[in-house]
Design a protein around this motif. Structure first.
Motif, mmCIF file in Angstrom:
data_model
loop_
_atom_site.group_PDB
_atom_site.id
_atom_site.type_symbol
_atom_site.label_atom_id
_atom_site.label_comp_id
_atom_site.label_asym_id
_atom_site.label_seq_id
_atom_site.Cartn_x
_atom_site.Cartn_y
_atom_site.Cartn_z
ATOM 1 N N SER A 162 15.724 103.223 26.761
ATOM 2 C CA SER A 162 17.102 103.037 27.225
ATOM 3 C C SER A 162 18.072 102.751 26.081
ATOM 4 N N TRP A 163 17.571 102.408 24.877
ATOM 5 C CA TRP A 163 18.486 102.188 23.748
ATOM 6 C C TRP A 163 19.157 103.494 23.335
ATOM 7 N N LEU A 164 18.607 104.622 23.773
ATOM 8 C CA LEU A 164 19.220 105.920 23.496
ATOM 9 C C LEU A 164 20.441 106.179 24.372
ATOM 10 N N THR A 165 20.700 105.297 25.320
ATOM 11 C CA THR A 165 21.816 105.448 26.246
ATOM 12 C C THR A 165 22.886 104.396 25.956
ATOM 13 N N ALA A 166 23.960 104.462 26.716
ATOM 14 C CA ALA A 166 25.050 103.496 26.550
ATOM 15 C C ALA A 166 24.744 102.167 27.234
ATOM 16 N N ALA A 167 23.651 102.102 28.008
ATOM 17 C CA ALA A 167 23.323 100.883 28.746
ATOM 18 C C ALA A 167 21.864 100.513 28.504
ATOM 19 N N PRO A 168 21.529 99.963 27.320
ATOM 20 C CA PRO A 168 20.135 99.608 27.028
ATOM 21 C C PRO A 168 19.632 98.466 27.909
ATOM 22 N N GLN A 169 18.376 98.588 28.373
ATOM 23 C CA GLN A 169 17.766 97.513 29.146
ATOM 24 C C GLN A 169 17.462 96.309 28.271
ATOM 25 N N ASN A 170 17.209 96.562 26.992
ATOM 26 C CA ASN A 170 17.041 95.482 26.024
ATOM 27 C C ASN A 170 18.335 95.378 25.227
ATOM 28 N N PRO A 171 19.193 94.418 25.519
ATOM 29 C CA PRO A 171 20.502 94.343 24.850
ATOM 30 C C PRO A 171 20.422 93.974 23.372
ATOM 31 N N LEU A 172 19.239 93.578 22.877
ATOM 32 C CA LEU A 172 19.086 93.289 21.454
ATOM 33 C C LEU A 172 18.988 94.567 20.619
ATOM 34 N N ALA A 173 18.708 95.700 21.247
ATOM 35 C CA ALA A 173 18.401 96.933 20.522
ATOM 36 C C ALA A 173 19.668 97.660 20.069
ATOM 37 N N VAL A 174 20.469 96.976 19.254
ATOM 38 C CA VAL A 174 21.716 97.557 18.742
ATOM 39 C C VAL A 174 21.825 97.383 17.230
ATOM 40 N N GLY A 175 20.713 97.018 16.579
ATOM 41 C CA GLY A 175 20.759 96.688 15.155
ATOM 42 C C GLY A 175 21.164 97.837 14.259
ATOM 43 N N GLN A 176 20.996 99.081 14.711
ATOM 44 C CA GLN A 176 21.372 100.222 13.872
ATOM 45 C C GLN A 176 22.882 100.357 13.731
ATOM 46 N N TYR A 177 23.643 99.665 14.573
ATOM 47 C CA TYR A 177 25.100 99.740 14.518
ATOM 48 C C TYR A 177 25.722 98.574 13.738
ATOM 49 N N VAL A 237 -3.344 106.837 14.345
ATOM 50 C CA VAL A 237 -3.602 105.807 13.334
ATOM 51 C C VAL A 237 -3.372 104.438 13.963
ATOM 52 N N GLN A 238 -4.411 103.619 13.972
ATOM 53 C CA GLN A 238 -4.332 102.321 14.608
ATOM 54 C C GLN A 238 -3.798 101.276 13.627
ATOM 55 N N SER A 239 -2.633 100.766 13.899
ATOM 56 C CA SER A 239 -2.039 99.689 13.104
ATOM 57 C C SER A 239 -0.981 99.017 13.958
ATOM 58 N N PRO A 240 -0.601 97.769 13.633
ATOM 59 C CA PRO A 240 0.424 97.084 14.433
ATOM 60 C C PRO A 240 1.744 97.844 14.424
ATOM 61 N N LEU A 241 2.457 97.750 15.527
ATOM 62 C CA LEU A 241 3.771 98.371 15.629
ATOM 63 C C LEU A 241 4.759 97.610 14.761
ATOM 64 N N ARG A 242 5.432 98.306 13.864
ATOM 65 C CA ARG A 242 6.429 97.693 12.996
ATOM 66 C C ARG A 242 7.778 97.605 13.725
ATOM 67 N N CYS A 243 8.341 96.428 13.747
ATOM 68 C CA CYS A 243 9.694 96.216 14.235
ATOM 69 C C CYS A 243 10.518 95.567 13.125
ATOM 70 N N VAL A 244 11.807 95.681 13.213
ATOM 71 C CA VAL A 244 12.713 95.000 12.300
ATOM 72 C C VAL A 244 13.734 94.243 13.136
ATOM 73 N N VAL A 245 13.857 92.952 12.883
ATOM 74 C CA VAL A 245 14.839 92.142 13.594
ATOM 75 C C VAL A 245 15.927 91.718 12.624
ATOM 76 N N LEU A 246 17.072 91.335 13.158
ATOM 77 C CA LEU A 246 18.171 90.817 12.344
ATOM 78 C C LEU A 246 18.298 89.326 12.608
ATOM 79 N N VAL A 247 18.249 88.549 11.543
ATOM 80 C CA VAL A 247 18.236 87.089 11.622
ATOM 81 C C VAL A 247 19.525 86.555 11.016
ATOM 82 N N THR A 248 20.116 85.567 11.651
ATOM 83 C CA THR A 248 21.387 85.024 11.176
ATOM 84 C C THR A 248 21.199 84.199 9.906
ATOM 85 N N LEU A 249 22.139 84.325 8.980
ATOM 86 C CA LEU A 249 22.135 83.569 7.728
ATOM 87 C C LEU A 249 22.964 82.297 7.834
ATOM 88 N N ARG A 250 23.752 82.196 8.882
ATOM 89 C CA ARG A 250 24.580 81.013 9.135
ATOM 90 C C ARG A 250 24.873 80.970 10.621
#
Length: 284
Positions: free
Chosen positions: A199-214, A254-267
Motif C-alpha cells: 500500500s506504500w505504492l499508493t496515496a493511502a499507505p496502511q503503514n503510515p511510517l512508510a514515507v521515508g523516501q520523501y 537466498v536466505q537472510s534477514p530482511l533489511r529495513c531502514v528506519v529514520l531516527v530523530t536527532l533531536r
C-alpha cells in the motif's frame, strides 16, 4: 546531434552525483556520492531492540484496529485473534492509520510540498511530537543484494538508498520499480499471510511510517533532524504483522534477514516541522 549530446551530458551530470552513483562506471568512488562510513563512526544511534519495539507497537495497533479485514488470517490462525480481540468487539476499527499511529506513537505524518524551494514533496510531523531517538519513518522499497540486477531500475531513479554493506533499497513507487515490488510481493505471499506491504505504492499507505523516501536532504538553512539507521528484521517477527513491512527482497532463493531502514530523530521534533536527513553522511 550537438543538442542531443548536450542533453546526454546534462543527464549524466545529474545522474552520477545523485543519491546512489552509477554502479557500473563510477571508478573514482567519490566519497560524496557514496554513503561512506569510516571505522570510527557508528551507524546506530538507538539499539535494534528499540527499533523492534517501536515497529511491533505500531504494527500491532494497526492490526488490532483493522481486525475486520483480517478475517482470512484469523481463520487460519485462531490463536492470533485471541491476542488482539474479536473483530466484532473492536469499536476502533473505523480509525484510519494516521489516527492509529498517533495513538500508538504520539505523532502523525503528512506528505506535502516541502519548505525548501524546488524540493518537491516533503514529510512533516502533522500532529503531536517526537522525542530524540524516536523512530519516525521507514524507507520502503525492494531490497537488492550486491550484484543483483538493478541497473535498469536505477536509471533516472533518485530513490535508491545504499546501505553500508552495499545492499540497495529501491524506494521508487513508479515505473519498473513499482512493477518489480508488486511482483515480488505476490511471489512471497503465504496463503492469507502477506509478507510485505504494497500500500506504500499508493496515496493511502496502511503503514503510515512508510514515507521515508520523501524525506528531503538537509541544506544550509535546514539542518538534519533525522538520520538513517539500518535494521534487519529478526526471525521472531510475528507473521501476522509482516503485512506492514514496506520492504521485500528481490531474490527469494537466498536466505537472510530482511533489511529495513528506519529514520531516527536527532533531536526533539515538534508538530508542523519538516523532516530533513543527510544523504551522504552518518552520525559519529
Amino acid at each position: 546531434r550537438g543538442a542531443m549530446l548536450r542533453g546526454l551530458r546534462r543527464r549524466w551530470a545529474a545522474y552520477r552525483y545523485r543519491f546512489v552513483p552509477w554502479l557500473a562506471l563510477n571508478l573514482r568512488r567519490q566519497r560524496r556520492t557514496l554513503r561512506y562510513v569510516p571505522e570510527s563512526s557508528q551507524d546506530k544511534i538507538i539499539p535494534d531492540e528499540a527499533v523492534l519495539e517501536t515497529l511491533l507497537r505500531a504494527f500491532a495497533a494497526l492490526f488490532a484496529s483493522d481486525l475486520g479485514r483480517q478475517a482470512p488470517v484469523l481463520a487460519a490462525r485462531p490463536e492470533i485473534g485471541r491476542k488482539y480481540g474479536e473483530p466484532g468487539r473492536c469499536e476502533e476499527a473505523a480509525r484510519g492509520p494516521q489516527e492509529v499511529l498517533f495513538q500508538a506513537l504520539g505523532f502523525g505524518l503528512a506528505r506535502r510540498h516541502s519548505s525548501l524551494p524546488a524540493a518537491g514533496t516533503g514529510v512533516f510531523l502533522s500532529r503531536g511530537g517526537a522525542r530524540r531517538g524516536a523512530v519516525v519513518a521507514m524507507y520502503p522499497g525492494t531490497v537488492y543484494r550486491k550484484h543483483e540486477p538493478i541497473f535498469f531500475q536505477s536509471l533516472g531513479n533518485p530513490f535508491i538508498f545504499r546501505c553500508i554493506d552495499g545492499v540497495l533499497i529501491d524506494g521508487n513507487d513508479k515505473g519498473l520499480s513499482r512493477a518489480v515490488y508488486r511482483s515480488c510481493s505476490r511471489r512471497d505471499q503465504l496463503g492469507p499471510f502477506q509478507m510485505s506491504d504494497v500500500s506504500w505504492l499508493t496515496a493511502a499507505p496502511q503503514n503510515p511510517l512508510a514515507v521515508g523516501q520523501y524525506v528531503n536532504n538537509c541544506s544550509y538553512e535546514k539542518a538534519a533532524n533525522v538520520c538513517y539507521q539500518e535494521f534487519d528484521v529478526p526471525s521472531c517477527f510475528p507473521v501476522e504483522l509482516k503485512q506492514y513491512l514496506p520492504n521485500i527482497v528481490y531474490s527469494h532463493d537466498v536466505q537472510s534477514p530482511l533489511r529495513c531502514v528506519v529514520l531516527v530523530t536527532l533531536r526533539d521534533i515538534k508538530q508542523g516541522e519538516e523532516l530533513f536527513s543527510n544523504y551522504y553522511t552518518v552520525i559519529n
